[in-house]
Write an enzyme that holds these catalytic residues in place. Structure first.
Site, short mmCIF file in Angstrom:
data_model
loop_
_atom_site.label_atom_id
_atom_site.label_comp_id
_atom_site.label_asym_id
_atom_site.label_seq_id
_atom_site.Cartn_x
_atom_site.Cartn_y
_atom_site.Cartn_z
N CYS A 34 0.85 -1.18 0.00
CA CYS A 34 0.00 0.00 0.00
C CYS A 34 0.90 1.24 0.00
CB CYS A 34 -0.86 -0.03 1.26
SG CYS A 34 -1.84 1.45 1.51
N CYS A 87 -1.27 3.60 -6.48
CA CYS A 87 -2.07 2.98 -5.42
C CYS A 87 -2.24 1.54 -5.87
CB CYS A 87 -3.42 3.69 -5.31
SG CYS A 87 -4.65 2.77 -4.33
N1 DGL Z 1 -4.10 0.49 -1.89
C1 DGL Z 1 -3.66 1.58 -1.13
C2 DGL Z 1 -2.50 2.32 -1.75
O1 DGL Z 1 -1.70 1.72 -2.43
C3 DGL Z 1 -4.62 2.48 -0.42
C4 DGL Z 1 -6.02 2.52 -0.81
C5 DGL Z 1 -6.88 3.24 0.21
O2 DGL Z 1 -7.31 2.57 1.13
O3 DGL Z 1 -7.10 4.45 0.08
O4 DGL Z 1 -2.34 3.49 -1.55
#
Ligand code: DGL
Length: 263
Positions: free
Chosen positions: A76, A189
């Site tokens: 993430c 993301c």
């Molecule tokens: N998948 C996450 C990222 O790479 C975050 C997504 C979220 O919960 O806002 O930033």
């Protein structure tokens, strides 16, 4: 050489980190993967850095206490930005690998030098992102078109990417990139690779979309080899979630049952 399997804890706020799990399953053999989708606290991208740090600490403790992990992968961008420095300080024995927007490969491969970056509001606001850009943008004449995408994670989690609301948002975010002759878009993301098709449709032109999955898997592989872990045999994965999740999408990405845990 170590004979036991490398145990890796991986987390994200939801489905996104499964795109990283897919890359890990491809590159890292013989490892035991434990994945937590922290949907109870999703979306991370619209939370404060302090809240995201608390979620990341709780998840790391969970992995250490319940699965005795050797390595932690923060699948993430948002949590990496808010928590990796503290996690490294507090858990010096763990191999810790984070996720950052793949701007470096994008700069390398772009021919127009006009590069789009899609990420969560928290990632784009963080110092970590700004430092990365400052470090890299001196390498070549490039122009970055950054766009925060609040709401996109929810459309991915709820399987509503093709809804009029989602398409309107994407059109608003991507039109400036289309007009600016952007030829490469960084998916900053880990959820966004799940929106690849719709991003291409809305862009209406040839565009290369770059994510971080393979780079993360290769980094884990390098670091674990240095620690003496072998890369042999087949990998296994256990999927866990802290709240509701679309099981059909989970199984489409990684075909394993998913269990709910209380954190
Ligand atoms: N998948 C996450 C990222 O790479 C975050 C997504 C979220 O919960 O806002 O930033």
């Amino acid at each position: 050489m170590k004979s036991e399997a490398l145990k890796i804890g991986i987390f994200d706020s939801g489905l996104g980190g499964l795109t990283v799990v897919q890359s890990m399953m491809q590159h890292i053999k013989g490892a035991k993967l434990f994945y937590v989708a922290d949907t109870k606290h999703a979306p991370y991208g619209e939370k404060t850095p302090e809240q995201i740090l608390q979620f990341s600490l709780a998840l790391t403790h969970y992995f250490i206490e319940n699965h005795q992990i050797d390595a932690l992968v923060i699948a993430c961008n948002t949590a990496t930005s808010a928590a990796i420095a503290t996690l490294r300080e507090k858990f010096p024995k763990l191999i810790i690998v984070g996720t950052e927007p793949a701007i470096k490969p994008a700069i390398k491969q772009s021919t127009t030098g006009h590069i789009g970056v899609l990420a969560t509001p928290a990632t784009l606001k963080g110092d970590k992102y700004q430092n990365l850009v400052d470090r890299l943008s001196t390498q070549k004449e490039v122009r970055l078109y950054e766009q925060a995408c609040p709401g996109l994670v929810e459309h991915i989690e709820n399987n509503t990417l093709q809804s009029p609301e989602s398409l309107t948002l994407l059109e608003r975010w991507l039109a400036p990139m289309r007009e600016a002759n952007v030829d490469t878009i960084v998916l900053g993301c880990t959820h966004y690779p799940l929106a690849k098709e719709v991003i291409k449709e809305v862009m209406q032109r040839e565009v290369v979309l770059i994510d971080s999955g393979d780079a993360i898997a290769k980094r884990v592989l390098d670091l674990s080899r240095k620690e003496g872990f072998q890369n042999q045999g087949s990998a296994s994965v256990k999927l866990l979630t802290t709240g509701p999740i679309d099981k059909q999408i989970v199984n489409y990405l990684v075909n394993e049952p998913i269990e709910t845990i209380v954190l």
